[in-house]
Motif scaffolding. Structure first.
Motif, PDB file in Angstrom:
ATOM      1  N   ARG A  36       0.778  -1.078  -0.055  1.00 55.48           N
ATOM      2  CA  ARG A  36      -0.077  -0.120   0.048  1.00 55.48           C
ATOM      3  C   ARG A  36       0.947   1.197   0.104  1.00 55.48           C
ATOM      4  N   GLY A  37       1.783   1.467  -0.650  1.00 62.79           N
ATOM      5  CA  GLY A  37       2.988   2.305  -0.877  1.00 62.79           C
ATOM      6  C   GLY A  37       2.327   3.635  -1.117  1.00 62.79           C
ATOM      7  N   THR A  38       2.799   4.773  -0.477  1.00 66.18           N
ATOM      8  CA  THR A  38       2.150   5.946  -0.658  1.00 66.18           C
ATOM      9  C   THR A  38       2.856   6.929  -1.594  1.00 66.18           C
ATOM     10  N   ARG A  39       4.164   6.095  -2.233  1.00 62.13           N
ATOM     11  CA  ARG A  39       4.815   6.636  -3.009  1.00 62.13           C
ATOM     12  C   ARG A  39       5.896   7.778  -2.642  1.00 62.13           C
ATOM     13  N   GLN A  40       5.435   8.590  -1.760  1.00 64.37           N
ATOM     14  CA  GLN A  40       6.329   9.791  -1.114  1.00 64.37           C
ATOM     15  C   GLN A  40       5.931   9.906   0.325  1.00 64.37           C
ATOM     16  N   PRO A  41       6.870  10.311   1.217  1.00 69.75           N
ATOM     17  CA  PRO A  41       6.573  10.686   2.514  1.00 69.75           C
ATOM     18  C   PRO A  41       5.988  12.235   2.353  1.00 69.75           C
ATOM     19  N   ASP A  42       5.352  12.645   3.768  1.00 68.20           N
ATOM     20  CA  ASP A  42       4.952  13.885   3.951  1.00 68.20           C
ATOM     21  C   ASP A  42       5.449  14.358   5.287  1.00 68.20           C
ATOM     22  N   GLY A  43       5.051  15.622   5.701  1.00 70.45           N
ATOM     23  CA  GLY A  43       5.317  16.202   6.821  1.00 70.45           C
ATOM     24  C   GLY A  43       6.780  16.373   7.190  1.00 70.45           C
ATOM     25  N   GLU A  44       7.345  16.053   8.334  1.00 70.30           N
ATOM     26  CA  GLU A  44       8.591  16.230   8.917  1.00 70.30           C
ATOM     27  C   GLU A  44       9.352  15.517   8.103  1.00 70.30           C
ATOM     28  N   LEU A  45       9.326  14.200   7.597  1.00 64.15           N
ATOM     29  CA  LEU A  45      10.255  13.404   6.824  1.00 64.15           C
ATOM     30  C   LEU A  45      10.454  14.149   5.742  1.00 64.15           C
ATOM     31  N   MET A  46       9.525  14.545   4.820  1.00 61.90           N
ATOM     32  CA  MET A  46       9.741  15.052   3.688  1.00 61.90           C
ATOM     33  C   MET A  46      10.626  16.378   3.884  1.00 61.90           C
ATOM     34  N   ARG A  70      15.298   0.953  -8.330  1.00 61.18           N
ATOM     35  CA  ARG A  70      14.379   2.242  -8.797  1.00 61.18           C
ATOM     36  C   ARG A  70      12.912   1.810  -8.134  1.00 61.18           C
ATOM     37  N   SER A  71      12.446   0.582  -8.746  1.00 60.87           N
ATOM     38  CA  SER A  71      11.126  -0.067  -8.246  1.00 60.87           C
ATOM     39  C   SER A  71      11.074   0.203  -6.937  1.00 60.87           C
ATOM     40  N   PHE A  72      12.188  -0.603  -6.406  1.00 58.38           N
ATOM     41  CA  PHE A  72      11.905  -0.405  -4.662  1.00 58.38           C
ATOM     42  C   PHE A  72      11.675   0.977  -4.167  1.00 58.38           C
ATOM     43  N   ILE A  73      12.606   2.031  -4.613  1.00 58.31           N
ATOM     44  CA  ILE A  73      12.155   3.420  -4.076  1.00 58.31           C
ATOM     45  C   ILE A  73      10.987   4.111  -4.556  1.00 58.31           C
ATOM     46  N   GLU A  74      10.575   3.677  -5.765  1.00 57.97           N
ATOM     47  CA  GLU A  74       9.460   4.476  -6.522  1.00 57.97           C
ATOM     48  C   GLU A  74       8.023   3.751  -6.062  1.00 57.97           C
ATOM     49  N   GLU A  75       8.201   2.258  -5.855  1.00 56.58           N
ATOM     50  CA  GLU A  75       6.917   1.476  -5.572  1.00 56.58           C
ATOM     51  C   GLU A  75       6.625   0.802  -4.337  1.00 56.58           C
ATOM     52  N   LEU A  76       7.980   0.406  -3.645  1.00 55.76           N
ATOM     53  CA  LEU A  76       7.480  -0.368  -2.610  1.00 55.76           C
ATOM     54  C   LEU A  76       7.744   0.131  -1.033  1.00 55.76           C
ATOM     55  N   VAL A  77       8.399   1.335  -0.972  1.00 59.21           N
ATOM     56  CA  VAL A  77       8.927   1.728   0.272  1.00 59.21           C
ATOM     57  C   VAL A  77       7.492   2.359   1.066  1.00 59.21           C
ATOM     58  N   ASP A  78       7.478   1.486   2.447  1.00 56.86           N
ATOM     59  CA  ASP A  78       6.445   2.041   3.309  1.00 56.86           C
ATOM     60  C   ASP A  78       7.009   3.236   3.978  1.00 56.86           C
ATOM     61  N   TRP A  79       6.514   4.484   3.547  1.00 52.23           N
ATOM     62  CA  TRP A  79       6.953   6.018   4.028  1.00 52.23           C
ATOM     63  C   TRP A  79       6.760   5.843   5.539  1.00 52.23           C
ATOM     64  N   ASP A  80       5.411   5.477   5.870  1.00 53.59           N
ATOM     65  CA  ASP A  80       5.056   5.646   7.161  1.00 53.59           C
ATOM     66  C   ASP A  80       5.878   4.755   8.094  1.00 53.59           C
ATOM     67  N   PHE A  81       6.282   3.506   7.970  1.00 52.58           N
ATOM     68  CA  PHE A  81       7.327   2.997   8.555  1.00 52.58           C
ATOM     69  C   PHE A  81       8.796   3.859   8.638  1.00 52.58           C
ATOM     70  N   VAL A  82       9.014   4.452   7.690  1.00 51.72           N
ATOM     71  CA  VAL A  82      10.492   5.182   7.565  1.00 51.72           C
ATOM     72  C   VAL A  82      10.054   6.539   8.555  1.00 51.72           C
ATOM     73  N   ALA A  83       8.928   7.209   8.485  1.00 52.67           N
ATOM     74  CA  ALA A  83       8.509   8.282   9.281  1.00 52.67           C
ATOM     75  C   ALA A  83       8.604   7.832  10.922  1.00 52.67           C
ATOM     76  N   GLU A  84       7.983   6.691  11.068  1.00 51.83           N
ATOM     77  CA  GLU A  84       7.925   6.016  12.688  1.00 51.83           C
ATOM     78  C   GLU A  84       9.366   6.105  13.049  1.00 51.83           C
ATOM     79  N   ARG A  85      10.196   5.458  12.484  1.00 59.31           N
ATOM     80  CA  ARG A  85      11.431   5.234  12.648  1.00 59.31           C
ATOM     81  C   ARG A  85      12.186   6.591  12.905  1.00 59.31           C
ATOM     82  N   MET A  86      11.964   7.422  12.069  1.00 56.19           N
ATOM     83  CA  MET A  86      12.581   8.888  12.250  1.00 56.19           C
ATOM     84  C   MET A  86      12.089   9.321  13.505  1.00 56.19           C
ATOM     85  N   LYS A  87      10.741   9.300  13.812  1.00 56.24           N
ATOM     86  CA  LYS A  87      10.320   9.855  15.433  1.00 56.24           C
ATOM     87  C   LYS A  87      11.168   9.049  16.365  1.00 56.24           C
ATOM     88  N   LEU A  88      11.164   7.793  16.260  1.00 51.51           N
ATOM     89  CA  LEU A  88      11.917   7.002  17.180  1.00 51.51           C
ATOM     90  C   LEU A  88      13.413   7.524  17.548  1.00 51.51           C
TER      91      LEU A  88
END
Ligand code: MN3
Length: 255
Positions: free
Chosen positions: A89-99, A180-198
């Motif tokens: 369910r990739g969002t294709r790009q992050p938002d908020g503080e991570l972006m 390229r497919s990984f970064i464009e289509e597969l990344v769970d940006w919500d997980f990355v944002a959670e990791r950043m908060k942590l």
């Protein structure tokens, strides 16, 4: 401690067409499972039985005789983290503080993605491409074989496995196309944002724990006991002088 293969957080065919069920079947069900199995065999025979996975990775990296333990422990850590970095369910790009922080570090999101792909392609041989948080803000790092950035005190936010077993069935020798497919289509940006908060919270918690333990140590009788022992090791005039100083110190502390 017995380590377990974590289940994939999605169905095996959920990442198609970017990552096939066949790749996940082998990569998770054979490669990762193999690291866990070997790790369990090794730790049951050695000094690591009571240690957590993170501790084993940190300790074994400094011990040449434990290099097989290190390789299997770190590969278990890296793969467990890698599965979490992807989602159907990739969002294709992050938002908020991570972006905002990606823009700070790389200029814009497109430049970040290009830099990530380039670093992953440039990693010679087997290894991993990471986005990490550290003292210099967000950075891209690559590591060889089983190594990961926690060994240099950095906090991983995202990883892409660039061992050939991660992409050969789906992309053959085209690592660039895979990343390229990984970064464009597969990344769970919500997980990355959670990791950043942590990473922020982790630092605050560590600082709080440090101050707390230091305060407890200073308040403990251990410190006073050692001072008295040291003073009593002296004799004669020197001891008298120390006793006077101690008395003055107490009076000073009482006022
Ligand atoms: Mn792998």
């Amino acid at each position: 401690m017995t380590f377990k293969l974590p289940p994939l957080p999605y169905a095996k065919d959920a990442l198609e067409p970017h990552m096939s069920a066949e790749t996940l079947e082998l990569h998770h069900g054979k490669h990762h499972a193999g690291y866990v199995e070997t790790l369990n065999e090794l730790v049951s025979k050695r000094k690591f039985t009571k240690k957590s996975l993170g501790e084993i990775v940190q300790i074994s990296t400094y011990s040449p005789s434990d290099s097989t333990v290190f390789n299997n422990a770190a590969q278990h850590w890296n793969h467990s983290f890698f599965w979490r970095c992807m989602t159907p369910r990739g969002t294709r790009q992050p938002d908020g503080e991570l972006m905002r922080r990606l823009n700070d570090a790389f200029g814009d999101f497109g430049t970040f993605k290009d830099a990530f792909v380039e670093s992953a392609v440039d990693q010679f041989g087997s290894g991993w491409a990471w986005l990490v948080a550290g003292p210099n803000g967000l950075e891209i790092k690559t590591t060889a074989n089983a190594k990961n950035p926690t060994l240099s005190g950095l906090h991983p936010l995202l990883v892409c496995d660039v061992w050939e077993h991660a992409y050969y069935l789906d992309y053959q020798n085209k690592r660039e196309k895979f990343v390229r497919s990984f970064i464009e289509e597969l990344v769970d940006w919500d997980f990355v944002a959670e990791r950043m908060k942590l990473s922020g919270e982790g630092n605050r918690l560590a600082a709080r724990d440090y101050v707390k333990s230091l305060t407890e140590f200073i308040k403990s009788e251990y410190v006073e006991g050692k001072a008295v022992e040291a003073r009593d090791a002296y004799e004669g005039d020197e001891r008298e002088e120390l006793l006077r100083a101690e008395q003055e110190g107490r009076q000073h502390a009482a006022t």
